[in-house]
Design an enzyme around this catalytic site. Sequence first.
Site, PDB file in Angstrom:
ATOM      1  N   HIS A  75      22.155 -18.257 -21.464  1.00  0.00           N
ATOM      2  CA  HIS A  75      21.609 -16.960 -21.048  1.00  0.00           C
ATOM      3  C   HIS A  75      22.547 -16.259 -20.065  1.00  0.00           C
ATOM      4  CE1 HIS A  75      20.022 -18.388 -17.088  1.00  0.00           C
ATOM      5  NE2 HIS A  75      19.629 -19.478 -17.739  1.00  0.00           N
ATOM      6  N   ASP A  77      21.940 -14.014 -17.573  1.00  0.00           N
ATOM      7  CA  ASP A  77      21.546 -13.658 -16.206  1.00  0.00           C
ATOM      8  C   ASP A  77      21.610 -14.850 -15.263  1.00  0.00           C
ATOM      9  OD1 ASP A  77      19.391 -14.610 -17.839  1.00  0.00           O
ATOM     10  OD2 ASP A  77      17.991 -14.096 -16.238  1.00  0.00           O
ATOM     11  N   ASP A 114      24.185 -21.734 -13.377  1.00  0.00           N
ATOM     12  CA  ASP A 114      22.985 -21.590 -14.197  1.00  0.00           C
ATOM     13  C   ASP A 114      22.851 -20.113 -14.563  1.00  0.00           C
ATOM     14  OD1 ASP A 114      20.456 -21.593 -15.340  1.00  0.00           O
ATOM     15  OD2 ASP A 114      19.415 -21.753 -13.428  1.00  0.00           O
ATOM     16  N   GLU A 144      16.585 -14.530 -19.037  1.00  0.00           N
ATOM     17  CA  GLU A 144      15.875 -15.792 -19.199  1.00  0.00           C
ATOM     18  C   GLU A 144      15.102 -16.146 -17.943  1.00  0.00           C
ATOM     19  OE1 GLU A 144      15.485 -20.230 -18.704  1.00  0.00           O
ATOM     20  OE2 GLU A 144      16.625 -18.784 -17.503  1.00  0.00           O
ATOM     21  N   ASP A 168      21.834 -25.187 -21.291  1.00  0.00           N
ATOM     22  CA  ASP A 168      21.200 -24.729 -20.057  1.00  0.00           C
ATOM     23  C   ASP A 168      20.497 -25.850 -19.308  1.00  0.00           C
ATOM     24  OD1 ASP A 168      20.319 -22.945 -18.120  1.00  0.00           O
ATOM     25  OD2 ASP A 168      18.577 -22.293 -19.273  1.00  0.00           O
ATOM     26  N   HIS A 458      19.181 -21.999  -8.133  1.00  0.00           N
ATOM     27  CA  HIS A 458      18.230 -20.994  -7.642  1.00  0.00           C
ATOM     28  C   HIS A 458      18.219 -20.935  -6.114  1.00  0.00           C
ATOM     29  CE1 HIS A 458      15.648 -20.940 -11.586  1.00  0.00           C
ATOM     30  NE2 HIS A 458      16.961 -20.921 -11.822  1.00  0.00           N
TER      31      HIS A 458
END
Length: 484
Positions: A75, A77, A114, A144, A168, A458
């Site tokens: 993905h 983003d 990621d 995503e 991923d 994250h």
Amino acid sequence: MKITDLQPKLIWECFDEITKVPRPTHHLDKMLEFLVSWAEKHNIPCKTDEVGNVMMSKPATPGHENAPRIILQGHQDMVAEKRNDKEHNFLTDPITTIVDGEWVKADGTTLGADNGMGCASAMAVLLDDSLVHGPIQALFTVDEEQGLIGANGLQAGFVEGDILLNLDSEEHGQLVIGCAGGKVTVCTFPYTSEAAPEGLEWVCVHLNHFKGGHSGMEINLGRGNANQQLARFLWEASRNRCLKLAAIDGGNLANAIPREAWAVVGVEKSEIDSFRKEVKEFSDMIHAEFLLAEGADFTFEIEEAAKPETIISCKDSAKLIASLFACPNGVQGMSNAVEGLVETSCNLASVKMIEEGKIEVTVHQRSSVDSRRDEIADRIKALFEMIGCEVRFEDTYVGWAPNPESKVLKVAEKSFEDLFGYKPRVEALHAGLECGLFLEKMPKLDMISFGPTLKDIHSPSEKANIQSVADYWKLLCEILRRLA
């Protein structure tokens, strides 16, 4: 050392190009432009769809045209998180990468490995003519991290394949064959404002420097949730006084465990010393509770604040604080089907004053059992509707049921064991992947997910292990060779 000095050079060069492109979720215009121009530069067939997904293709190595058709998928983003002291605009600024011993990290922001590393490895496959493989399609999906918009919007015929390799996952040595589904609950609380009273001491209490992390991958590590702990303190502090709550804020993204939260409150001058003592006692308590999970670097402190113009009424602030404190958070149940797997969880993700008279509370639920996902979301809905919130559900996505008999899994397991001399772990994840949505649209797809070792995704501590990227690349190339 720069990341372009690392090996395998091709994958790190592609990742370096990606880090220069601003690409936070829902702001992928620059990434779309980059991917299309990159394909044109390298004479790679490319097409896009109406939601922004990009597909590039590469013919089979001569003699392998009849091999299974492979979809490589990542993905576009990235999660946009930064330290409070870091000046960075994710809409315009590139990510600054740092080689630090065995790891690559960013300077005060998320790294975007990621899933930039997944995209980079697909791009490297498209460029590397030394590889042996069947027909390749590389799919780069949009958004995503919030809503799985690209996977949801994928139209029939945009990609066609027999096997999908989702790139991923975040732990080398792990082959993923299933994942949880999820749902985001958004609660809008209408409150009454009042003029801020005179004669009070105004202070800001703030919790900083929790580790945070991915609300699926790290939810089982016992880390603190800044929103939950701030609500806990405000609940305790308001039991013996009408706390004049003027402002509250915490967390940012639904899929990130909140690292920081703060509130501005007014306290009677006669009580300010006891209030400061309560802050100190609460700080000591949570440091003892979270020492093993968080270390000792986080802070819970008090500082002077300017007198606000308005406050939330005592009645409404009491409702809000009680609901935040009571909101389910963390692991809610373990799987009975897969030992050690979190089945259901909640992340009290963000608390935002979106406009005068409205506060928005966002909670992310995950579960490998759809009915349990919906149950916990409905419990949160019931809780916040009791205080007058308007509640809506967003970004619902299905899980991916494991298939232990997958043919590509058998190829990947044997490839891994022959390359590295030990067996990989075959597991399902509590985190969400796009694979369940792909399976709905292409029911005959055979799928696995794998990737290099990434830590603290994250969060601004995100980092990629250099050696694992090299091993992951070997594994990807070997799987493609054996499938051909």
